[in-house]
Design an enzyme around this catalytic site. Sequence first.
Site, short mmCIF file in Angstrom:
data_model
loop_
_atom_site.label_atom_id
_atom_site.label_comp_id
_atom_site.label_asym_id
_atom_site.label_seq_id
_atom_site.Cartn_x
_atom_site.Cartn_y
_atom_site.Cartn_z
N CYS A 176 0.84 -1.21 0.00
CA CYS A 176 0.00 0.00 0.00
C CYS A 176 0.87 1.26 0.00
O CYS A 176 2.06 1.21 0.32
CB CYS A 176 -0.98 -0.03 1.17
SG CYS A 176 -0.38 0.71 2.69
N CYS A 214 2.73 1.97 3.21
CA CYS A 214 3.83 1.01 3.39
C CYS A 214 5.01 1.42 2.50
O CYS A 214 6.16 1.33 2.92
CB CYS A 214 3.38 -0.41 3.08
SG CYS A 214 2.47 -1.20 4.42
N ASP A 232 0.91 15.78 5.48
CA ASP A 232 -0.10 15.38 4.50
C ASP A 232 0.17 16.13 3.19
O ASP A 232 0.47 17.32 3.19
CB ASP A 232 -1.50 15.71 5.02
CG ASP A 232 -2.57 14.99 4.26
OD1 ASP A 232 -3.22 14.09 4.82
OD2 ASP A 232 -2.78 15.33 3.06
N ASN A 237 -10.16 8.62 10.24
CA ASN A 237 -11.25 8.30 9.33
C ASN A 237 -11.32 6.77 9.28
O ASN A 237 -10.28 6.11 9.14
CB ASN A 237 -10.98 8.88 7.94
CG ASN A 237 -11.00 10.40 7.95
OD1 ASN A 237 -11.72 11.01 8.74
ND2 ASN A 237 -10.20 11.02 7.10
N GLY A 239 -14.71 8.47 5.31
CA GLY A 239 -13.78 9.32 4.56
C GLY A 239 -12.38 8.73 4.44
O GLY A 239 -11.46 9.42 4.00
N HIS A 294 -4.50 2.06 5.34
CA HIS A 294 -3.41 1.78 6.29
C HIS A 294 -3.64 2.77 7.43
O HIS A 294 -3.58 3.99 7.21
CB HIS A 294 -2.04 1.98 5.61
CG HIS A 294 -0.86 1.68 6.49
ND1 HIS A 294 0.22 0.90 6.07
CD2 HIS A 294 -0.58 2.05 7.75
CE1 HIS A 294 1.11 0.82 7.04
NE2 HIS A 294 0.65 1.52 8.08
N HIS A 309 -4.04 5.45 10.12
CA HIS A 309 -3.25 6.67 10.35
C HIS A 309 -4.08 7.66 11.15
O HIS A 309 -5.30 7.73 11.00
CB HIS A 309 -2.80 7.29 9.03
CG HIS A 309 -3.90 7.49 8.04
ND1 HIS A 309 -4.38 6.46 7.26
CD2 HIS A 309 -4.64 8.56 7.73
CE1 HIS A 309 -5.36 6.91 6.49
NE2 HIS A 309 -5.54 8.19 6.77
N HIS A 334 -4.71 11.59 11.89
CA HIS A 334 -4.48 12.95 11.39
C HIS A 334 -4.26 13.88 12.58
O HIS A 334 -5.05 13.86 13.52
CB HIS A 334 -5.71 13.47 10.63
CG HIS A 334 -6.03 12.74 9.36
ND1 HIS A 334 -5.69 13.22 8.12
CD2 HIS A 334 -6.65 11.55 9.14
CE1 HIS A 334 -6.11 12.37 7.19
NE2 HIS A 334 -6.71 11.36 7.78
#
Length: 118
Positions: free
Chosen positions: A3, A6, A29, A86, A92, A97, A99, A101
């Site tokens: 992904c 990754c 981001d 999310n 959303g 993977h 994460h 925010h």
Amino acid sequence: MSCLFCQIINKEIPTDIIYEDDEFVVFKDIKPKAPVHFLIVPRKHIISINHLKFQDKELIGKLFLIAQKIAKKQKVAKKGYKLIFNVGKGGGQVIDHLHLHLLAGWRTNEERDVHGMP
Ligand code: 5GP
Ligand code: ZN
């Protein structure tokens, strides 16, 4: 093929990584939704919060401590910030993977009042 996150973690895609240790990687981001927007990503490929296992409880605890550390390092801890997961397409989530925010850097209502701005 692994992904996207990754690939970032494995340095197959060059990314400005601002923090890393043996379990986590943190980077900006690419399309920030706030003046400050970082993604805190465990190296372990867990798809989402829905896919957490009981044995991931220590990892997920550490994830929040990393968030705290990054907020301090980026000097947004005092003023405040948002932490968002999310979860799934309806929540959303685009990258499968897990994460967290970290979003910050907006002006507070008090700051707006001082400058007489809307
Ligand atoms: P999600 O919607 O899955 O919770 O969040 C994925 C985030 O990853 C989005 O905010 C998106 O802008 C960010 N993103 C997608 N591709 C890349 C990339 O290649 N590099 C970086 N640094 N961020 C990305
Ligand atoms: Zn992955």
